[in-house]
Design an enzyme around this catalytic site. Structure first.
Site, PDB file in Angstrom:
ATOM      1  CG  HIS A 150       3.237   3.984  -8.395  1.00  0.00           C
ATOM      2  ND1 HIS A 150       4.231   5.249  -8.278  1.00  0.00           N
ATOM      3  CD2 HIS A 150       2.378   4.438  -8.868  1.00  0.00           C
ATOM      4  CE1 HIS A 150       3.467   5.890  -8.709  1.00  0.00           C
ATOM      5  NE2 HIS A 150       2.458   6.218  -9.221  1.00  0.00           N
TER       6      HIS A 150
ATOM      7  CB  SER B 152       1.626   8.545  -9.926  1.00  0.00           C
ATOM      8  OG  SER B 152       2.590   8.331 -10.815  1.00  0.00           O
TER       9      SER B 152
END
Length: 676
Positions: free
Chosen positions: A651, A536
């Protein structure tokens, strides 16, 4: 200047997440990656071992309490998607508790023909038998909401239900919800979150729900909720104007009264008190309260204009507030001092806050969560570090005694290893701590395969943790694991985070590079044997580190990353992060972003360490286009790069334990091949 509309980007077509051409491109690269790494000796055994660890039935089943029962969501080799189950706290203490299944997600997915991934549940306080159940298709942030009857263990026919969206639904009472969702055109912010929150009454159409508040399109989001503490019930509306800024309103019927807190502070009620977490210095009532402090005051008197605040926590040069938990009569503060936790108990009596240090393990990471914040002084304490399997205890406010509940099994022989904490000196002289986990007999000869992990963003602290995956896949193979505590994170509170915001972002990269250089100078490793890994915002970190100092590393693992910083704010939730990175459409801000944007700094005439990028098609937070386009560009420039995209998983990169095992087996096989 690169255009933010992507008109000058030859790889823009890869942003079309589910197009046939883009998915064909993905499958072709997945095949190359899997063919190479799965063909390595030991891959199949490693994947099987990691699958065993991730599915081990002796793992800690973490629980939450509601109406006298404790609930747990569990995945294993039999329950691939997972099972939501419950038992009593007394039965939970047993080595093998008797569980009652509340919902079998594998069965539900089959019955409904949906790729359901568990996204959570919200029960009606204090003891209601209804809950709002959240389900995601494929693991994305967007989810559906469906009302569920806990007594009947079934969805409520004709009950509350919301279609798939990045939404918020909170109980106000058995017949009312505060709902922020996609109400149609113009109802979502540019960040992709709800702009309008409404009160929805049972038996009425969602279209007839009454608007409570409308935020602006360029705000982050809006929501509403209720504090159900008996005798101190309040309803609130929260307007999230930015990632670190918000406005809070007390709702009384049709009237909203603003709670006069600093915009960048978090505020919430604890019985009759208003508690405020400060991100900046606050001068009020003739006093200045320091950045990073926790302060409290009588809520009713504060709303009437009084500003007499008590300081519950004040940071030092090395300490910060890591967490706050509320029990029926106490506040439990988790403090962080030089990246090590301690716990402090506070009680409010006779207008004073009484402080007591809680005797807790003085190593690793501690986490506290209340059993029932409104009705009980019991709390769960989680204790962990790099070499000690995580343990869960039941504690009681007012006492240092606690009962062991569960402990994770030891997945690797910890006696072989040692944890050390060092400091590196960054470019501007800042001392940056980091942890090193390695075999006790590791020779300091510069030849040890070493992976350096970092994040450095969003005020998130990187703390010690126990991982059977890291132990088996890396430490047991002779690897050294390093965790960096760089600026941008929350290890030393808001100041540590804010030191690397926007035009100061380079400090996070400098800190990370300083740790890498320090490892080499100490002869823990060398550039030939050093790899970096991050996900991320950490994917952005390792992407920037690679493009700035490719000579320092021999492997890069870049997971669910941000990489195209010219267009990040136009992709999914990207615009919500402009408080962190800046606005690329403002020329002065793009000027500093452009200096580190990995997608714009990778060059054909440079030699880069080999890179493995991983992402997920279903990631609806950080767009998979970042990773896809970076790979396409690097391939066009002739660089050696591997790519693996999970076709679901959100995610987190994986939707179940088997996918996690595959992802980590690929990752550590790649690192071992590159760094040994």
């Amino acid at each position: 200047m690169a255009r933010s509309d992507g008109a000058d980007d030859p790889h823009l077509w890869l942003e079309d997440t589910s197009s046939g051409a883009a998915l064909d491109w993905v499958r072709a690269r997945n095949a190359v990656c899997e063919r190479e790494l799965e063909g390595r000796g030991g891959f199949a055994a490693l994947r099987a071992r990691l699958g065993t660890i991730l599915n081990d039935k002796a793992r800690i089943p973490y629980i939450s309490e509601h109406a006298g029962l404790v609930y747990n969501f569990w995945r294993d080799a039999v329950h691939v998607r997972g099972v939501w189950r419950r038992t009593t706290l007394e039965r939970y203490r047993a080595e093998a508790p008797e569980w009652e299944t509340v919902l079998d997600l594998d069965r539900l997915a089959i019955d409904e023909g949906e790729n359901w991934v568990w996204a959570g549940a919200s029960s009606l306080p204090p003891a209601g038998m209804r809950c709002l159940l959240l389900l995601s298709r494929g693991g994305g942030d967007a989810h559906v909401v469906r009302e569920f009857d806990l007594a009947a263990r079934a969805f409520v026919a004709g009950g509350f239900a919301l279609p798939e969206s990045k939404c918020s639904a909170r109980w106000l009472d058995i017949d009312r919800l505060a709902v922020a969702t996609d109400f149609g055109e113009g109802s979502m912010t540019t960040s992709g979150y709800p702009r309008i929150v409404k009160e929805w009454r049972r038996g009425t159409a969602l279209a007839d729900a009454v608007t409570l508040f409308e935020a602006r399109a360029d705000d982050l989001s809006v929501s509403a909720y209720k504090d159900f503490t008996p005798g101190f019930e309040h309803e609130f509306v929260e307007r999230q104007t930015g990632f670190y800024s918000s406005e809070l309103f007390l709702r009384s019927g049709d009237r909203l009264a603003r709670v006069d807190k600093p915009d960048d502070a978090n505020a919430y009620t604890v019985r009759d008190q208003l508690v405020i977490e400060l991100r900046s210095d606050w001068r009020v009532g003739g006093r200045t309260y320091a950045q990073g402090s926790l302060v409290a005051t009588d809520f009713a008197r504060f709303m009437a204009g009084e500003r007499d605040l008590a300081v519950l926590f004040a940071p030092s040069a090395t300490s910060s507030l890591d967490g706050v938990a509320m029990t029926a009569s106490a506040l439990l503060l988790t403090e962080l001092d030089n990246v090590k936790n301690r716990i402090v108990e506070l009680r409010h009596a006779d207008g004073q806050w009484l402080r007591r240090e809680v005797a807790a393990p003085a190593f690793g990471a501690l986490a506290v969560s209340a059993l029932d914040p409104a009705a009980s002084d019991q709390y769960f304490l989680t204790v962990t570090d790099f070499l000690t399997p995580t343990s869960l205890y039941l504690g009681q406010a007012g006492s240092d005694e606690r009962q062991p509940l569960k402990a994770m099994p030891a997945f690797f022989e910890a006696a072989h290893y040692v944890v050390k904490q060092f400091e590196a000196v960054s470019t501007d002289g800042t001392r940056v701590p980091y942890f090193v986990v390695m075999d006790r007999n590791t020779p300091m000869d510069g030849r040890n395969p070493t992976v350096l992990y970092g994040y450095g963003g969003f005020e998130i602290a990187m703390k010690p943790f126990y991982s059977g995956v890291t132990g088996e896949a890396w430490l047991a193979k002779g690897g050294v694991y390093v965790l960096a505590n760089i600026r941008g994170g929350g290890e030393f509170g808001p100041r540590w985070h804010q030191a690397a915001l926007k035009d100061q972002r380079q400090r996070a990269f400098d800190d990370f590079l300083a740790v890498a250089q320090d490892l080499i100078e100490r002869k823990v490793t060398s550039a030939r044997h050093l790899g970096i890994m991050g996900g991320s915002n950490g994917g952005l970190l390792v992407g920037a580190a690679m493009t700035q100092r490719p000579d320092l590393f021999n492997a890069v693992v870049c997971q669910v990353p941000l990489l195209d910083m010219r267009r990040y704010h136009k992709l999914l939730a990207g615009s919500s992060w402009m408080d962190e990175y800046g606005d690329p459409d403002v020329a002065s801000e793009w000027e500093y972003i452009a200096r580190y944007s990995p997608y714009h700094n990778v060059a054909e005439d440079k030699r880069y360490p080999r890179m493995l990028l991983t992402t997920s098609t279903r990631d609806d937070r950080v767009h998979p286009g970042h990773a896809r386009k970076m790979v396409a560009l690097m391939e066009a420039q002739g660089h050696d790069v591997l790519y693996w995209e999970n076709l679901e998983g959100g995610h987190a990169g994986a939707a179940n334990n088997d996918q996690q095992a595959q992802m980590w087996a690929l990752t550590y096989t790649f690192l071992l091949e590159q760094l040994r």
